[in-house]
Design a protein around this motif. Structure first.
Motif, PDB file in Angstrom:
ATOM      1  N   LEU A 150      37.711 -35.751  -3.358  1.00 54.83           N
ATOM      2  CA  LEU A 150      37.805 -34.842  -4.515  1.00 54.83           C
ATOM      3  C   LEU A 150      37.310 -33.450  -4.155  1.00 54.83           C
ATOM      4  N   LEU A 151      36.266 -33.391  -3.324  1.00 56.69           N
ATOM      5  CA  LEU A 151      35.728 -32.093  -2.923  1.00 56.69           C
ATOM      6  C   LEU A 151      36.715 -31.342  -2.036  1.00 56.69           C
ATOM      7  N   SER A 152      37.389 -32.071  -1.140  1.00 53.58           N
ATOM      8  CA  SER A 152      38.390 -31.424  -0.282  1.00 53.58           C
ATOM      9  C   SER A 152      39.566 -30.916  -1.109  1.00 53.58           C
ATOM     10  N   MET A 153      39.982 -31.697  -2.121  1.00 54.41           N
ATOM     11  CA  MET A 153      41.060 -31.262  -3.013  1.00 54.41           C
ATOM     12  C   MET A 153      40.655 -30.004  -3.782  1.00 54.41           C
ATOM     13  N   ALA A 154      39.400 -30.007  -4.262  1.00 57.04           N
ATOM     14  CA  ALA A 154      38.906 -28.844  -5.007  1.00 57.04           C
ATOM     15  C   ALA A 154      38.885 -27.598  -4.127  1.00 57.04           C
ATOM     16  N   LEU A 155      38.513 -27.765  -2.855  1.00 55.81           N
ATOM     17  CA  LEU A 155      38.483 -26.630  -1.933  1.00 55.81           C
ATOM     18  C   LEU A 155      39.887 -26.093  -1.685  1.00 55.81           C
ATOM     19  N   ILE A 156      40.852 -26.996  -1.524  1.00 57.48           N
ATOM     20  CA  ILE A 156      42.245 -26.574  -1.304  1.00 57.48           C
ATOM     21  C   ILE A 156      42.750 -25.764  -2.493  1.00 57.48           C
ATOM     22  N   VAL A 157      42.477 -26.264  -3.702  1.00 51.80           N
ATOM     23  CA  VAL A 157      42.930 -25.560  -4.909  1.00 51.80           C
ATOM     24  C   VAL A 157      42.249 -24.196  -5.013  1.00 51.80           C
ATOM     25  N   PHE A 158      40.953 -24.160  -4.777  1.00 58.80           N
ATOM     26  CA  PHE A 158      40.205 -22.903  -4.892  1.00 58.80           C
ATOM     27  C   PHE A 158      40.714 -21.866  -3.890  1.00 58.80           C
ATOM     28  N   LEU A 159      40.888 -22.274  -2.624  1.00 56.17           N
ATOM     29  CA  LEU A 159      41.334 -21.334  -1.591  1.00 56.17           C
ATOM     30  C   LEU A 159      42.758 -20.848  -1.863  1.00 56.17           C
ATOM     31  N   SER A 160      43.600 -21.739  -2.378  1.00 51.36           N
ATOM     32  CA  SER A 160      44.986 -21.352  -2.684  1.00 51.36           C
ATOM     33  C   SER A 160      45.017 -20.329  -3.807  1.00 51.36           C
ATOM     34  N   ILE A 161      44.220 -20.574  -4.847  1.00 53.59           N
ATOM     35  CA  ILE A 161      44.161 -19.629  -5.970  1.00 53.59           C
ATOM     36  C   ILE A 161      43.578 -18.294  -5.515  1.00 53.59           C
ATOM     37  N   ALA A 162      42.624 -18.369  -4.556  1.00 54.44           N
ATOM     38  CA  ALA A 162      41.985 -17.148  -4.049  1.00 54.44           C
ATOM     39  C   ALA A 162      42.910 -16.312  -3.179  1.00 54.44           C
ATOM     40  N   GLY A 163      44.073 -16.863  -2.805  1.00 53.37           N
ATOM     41  CA  GLY A 163      45.056 -16.086  -2.047  1.00 53.37           C
ATOM     42  C   GLY A 163      45.289 -16.542  -0.627  1.00 53.37           C
ATOM     43  N   LEU A 164      44.538 -17.547  -0.145  1.00 58.65           N
ATOM     44  CA  LEU A 164      44.774 -18.065   1.203  1.00 58.65           C
ATOM     45  C   LEU A 164      46.064 -18.867   1.202  1.00 58.65           C
ATOM     46  N   SER A 165      46.783 -18.849   2.327  1.00 56.03           N
ATOM     47  CA  SER A 165      48.025 -19.616   2.393  1.00 56.03           C
ATOM     48  C   SER A 165      47.724 -21.096   2.180  1.00 56.03           C
ATOM     49  N   VAL A 166      48.696 -21.810   1.578  1.00 59.03           N
ATOM     50  CA  VAL A 166      48.489 -23.218   1.264  1.00 59.03           C
ATOM     51  C   VAL A 166      48.231 -24.021   2.535  1.00 59.03           C
ATOM     52  N   GLY A 167      48.928 -23.678   3.641  1.00 59.08           N
ATOM     53  CA  GLY A 167      48.736 -24.392   4.899  1.00 59.08           C
ATOM     54  C   GLY A 167      47.306 -24.289   5.408  1.00 59.08           C
ATOM     55  N   LEU A 168      46.766 -23.073   5.419  1.00 61.30           N
ATOM     56  CA  LEU A 168      45.391 -22.878   5.876  1.00 61.30           C
ATOM     57  C   LEU A 168      44.391 -23.531   4.917  1.00 61.30           C
ATOM     58  N   ALA A 169      44.696 -23.477   3.626  1.00 57.88           N
ATOM     59  CA  ALA A 169      43.809 -24.119   2.651  1.00 57.88           C
ATOM     60  C   ALA A 169      43.744 -25.627   2.887  1.00 57.88           C
ATOM     61  N   MET A 170      44.902 -26.235   3.213  1.00 60.98           N
ATOM     62  CA  MET A 170      44.918 -27.675   3.489  1.00 60.98           C
ATOM     63  C   MET A 170      44.132 -27.994   4.753  1.00 60.98           C
ATOM     64  N   MET A 171      44.224 -27.147   5.754  1.00 62.75           N
ATOM     65  CA  MET A 171      43.442 -27.366   6.973  1.00 62.75           C
ATOM     66  C   MET A 171      41.937 -27.329   6.665  1.00 62.75           C
ATOM     67  N   CYS A 172      41.510 -26.343   5.888  1.00 57.35           N
ATOM     68  CA  CYS A 172      40.089 -26.229   5.541  1.00 57.35           C
ATOM     69  C   CYS A 172      39.617 -27.450   4.752  1.00 57.35           C
ATOM     70  N   GLY A 173      40.420 -27.871   3.784  1.00 57.03           N
ATOM     71  CA  GLY A 173      40.069 -29.046   2.997  1.00 57.03           C
ATOM     72  C   GLY A 173      39.997 -30.301   3.843  1.00 57.03           C
ATOM     73  N   SER A 174      40.918 -30.429   4.804  1.00 54.99           N
ATOM     74  CA  SER A 174      40.940 -31.596   5.684  1.00 54.99           C
ATOM     75  C   SER A 174      39.705 -31.631   6.583  1.00 54.99           C
ATOM     76  N   PHE A 175      39.339 -30.480   7.137  1.00 53.40           N
ATOM     77  CA  PHE A 175      38.146 -30.424   7.988  1.00 53.40           C
ATOM     78  C   PHE A 175      36.885 -30.779   7.186  1.00 53.40           C
ATOM     79  N   LEU A 176      36.809 -30.295   5.948  1.00 51.74           N
ATOM     80  CA  LEU A 176      35.659 -30.620   5.108  1.00 51.74           C
ATOM     81  C   LEU A 176      35.573 -32.129   4.887  1.00 51.74           C
ATOM     82  N   TYR A 177      36.718 -32.752   4.619  1.00 55.18           N
ATOM     83  CA  TYR A 177      36.752 -34.207   4.408  1.00 55.18           C
ATOM     84  C   TYR A 177      36.268 -34.947   5.652  1.00 55.18           C
ATOM     85  N   LEU A 178      36.790 -34.543   6.836  1.00 52.53           N
ATOM     86  CA  LEU A 178      36.418 -35.217   8.083  1.00 52.53           C
ATOM     87  C   LEU A 178      34.918 -35.095   8.354  1.00 52.53           C
TER      88      LEU A 178
END
Length: 431
Positions: free
Chosen positions: A6-34
């Motif tokens: 849930l935290l990784s999903m929240a980070l992806i949504v936050f970064l995407s809304i903040a203007g980061l590309s969706v691809g990079l946001a997913m990478m950041c969320g994935s690293f946080l999860y790992l």
């Protein structure tokens, strides 16, 4: 303790809304999860390499982008538009029909809605608004709407992305998109005719029939590109990836040698813009492959399939629910993100329901393309608004009739599988 998923999903949504590309946001969320799960972060790199190892069909994407960009900088678009004017401009709402037909022809070359809107769109909007024949907002609306045909009629970049996540044949997916693409064109042409009569839009100046052979011959080399492209694929001479290379080479050859309409500077700029476009799609694919590992670890697809099975929806009810889901997601997510993130989660449920994956792929792609013209995200709305300098609200008001027409087409595509699958079956598909 906060759930890592849930935290990784929240980070992806936050970064995407903040203007980061969706691809990079997913990478950041994935690293946080790992990291939170205590896994080695290098797993993300391993998953990425494994996902791309057999993904040679992805090479088709930058090549189709290059082919579309070359056609936009040369005189191919002008010649094709002149041909379309001669063909359908004489009818009520003529330039609107030209817009529809030109999108059908261009879609057989580019595979990209954005390429259609930016290339042919700029020219046709100029023609429609000249001398006040059509309002600028209507020209923008119909251009955005017809551009959605681009990724449905083959070739199609979104179909290639769907093939990546579903392990289906690109060739059969291309074939399955032809009839739905033509249906979308038909319903938009009918809607354009109805609106033209209601609002008193003019017919275009009729081109004498004696001029048609000359205009056709001028456009003939460009018109042959879809024939060469699809003929090569379905005859087995080339793979879809090789066909994309042939398309780019053919577009460059006729633009430079035959039409002599491309300068070295323009070609270099085309290579640069094509590389940027391909790079942005590559980042999205990389992010989705990495995040799909997270989804797999959490067993989300099987959990979703079990939940849907408990609801006893049946295939028809399931497809209705999927249509609503993707249409709503399309209001806030880019089409490529939907195909690479959401659709893989749904595929196990699709298989459990006994729904054909080629049929489902066409439904998913059409839904995703509708997201390009629905507010508030609607990328094609922003593109045409930028071209016409019209307020977004005015374009949205004029595009709603076309959205309703496309929803009607989507209903036929969803509830009549044979309409989608008859051509792939003629070509040997066993589904």
């Amino acid at each position: 303790m906060t759930d890592p998923f849930l935290l990784s999903m929240a980070l992806i949504v936050f970064l995407s809304i903040a203007g980061l590309s969706v691809g990079l946001a997913m990478m950041c969320g994935s690293f946080l999860y790992l990291i939170m799960k205590g896994y080695d972060p290098s797993i993300a790199s391993e998953q990425l390499l494994q996902g791309l190892y057999n993904g040679y069909t992805l090479l088709a994407i930058p090549l189709f982008i290059l082919a579309a960009d070359i056609m936009n900088i040369g005189s191919l678009a002008d010649r094709l538009l002149r041909f379309c004017q001669a063909l359908v401009g004489r009818f009520r709402g003529g330039l609107g029909h030209v817009n529809v037909v030109s999108s059908v022809i261009f879609s057989g070359m580019s595979g990209s809605a954005v390429a259609d809107a930016v290339g042919m769109g700029k020219i046709i909007i100029g023609l429609m608004t000249r001398d006040g024949k059509y309002t600028a907002s209507y020209a923008a609306a119909i251009t955005a709407a017809t551009a959605t045909i681009g990724p449905i009629i083959p070739p199609s970049i979104p179909m290639v992305l769907y093939a990546l996540v579903s392990d289906q044949s690109v060739g059969f997916l291309f074939a399955a998109g032809l009839a739905p693409g033509l249906l979308m064109a038909l319903v938009m042409a009918v809607m354009n005719y109805i609106i033209a009569r209601k609002r008193g839009f003019p017919t275009d100046e009729a081109v004498p029939m004696s001029e048609l052979p000359r205009i056709t011959m001028q456009a003939f080399p460009a018109l042959m590109l879809p024939v060469i492209l699809l003929g090569g694929i379905y005859s087995g001479i080339v793979t879809p990836t090789e066909a994309a290379a042939v398309a780019a080479a053919y577009a460059l050859t006729i633009s430079v040698i035959l039409y002599r309409s491309v300068s070295f500077r323009a070609f270099w700029e085309t290579l640069s813009s094509g590389a940027r476009s391909a790079g942005s799609i590559g980042v999205l694919i990389a992010g989705s492959i990495t995040f799909n590992y997270v989804i797999t670890r959490e067993d989300v697809p099987n959990a979703l399939a079990t939940w849907l099975g408990s609801m006893d929806l049946g295939p028809t009810g399931f497809l209705v629910m999927v249509n609503i889901l993707i249409l709503l997601l399309g209001c806030v997510l880019e089409g490529g993100a939907i195909l690479l993130i959401v659709v893989p989660i749904l595929i196990p449920a699709v298989q459990a329901m006994g729904i054909d994956l080629i049929h489902f792929g066409v439904i998913a792609v059409v839904n995703s393309m509708l997201g390009l013209i629905t507010p508030p995200y609607g990328l094609l709305l922003f593109i045409t608004a930028n071209i016409t300098k019209q307020p977004l609200g005015a374009i949205v008001r004029d595009i709603w009739p076309f959205i309703l027409a496309l929803l009607f087409a989507l209903g036929i595509i969803t509830f009549i599988p044979d309409f989608v699958l008859f051509l792939p079956r003629l070509l040997g598909y066993q589904g």
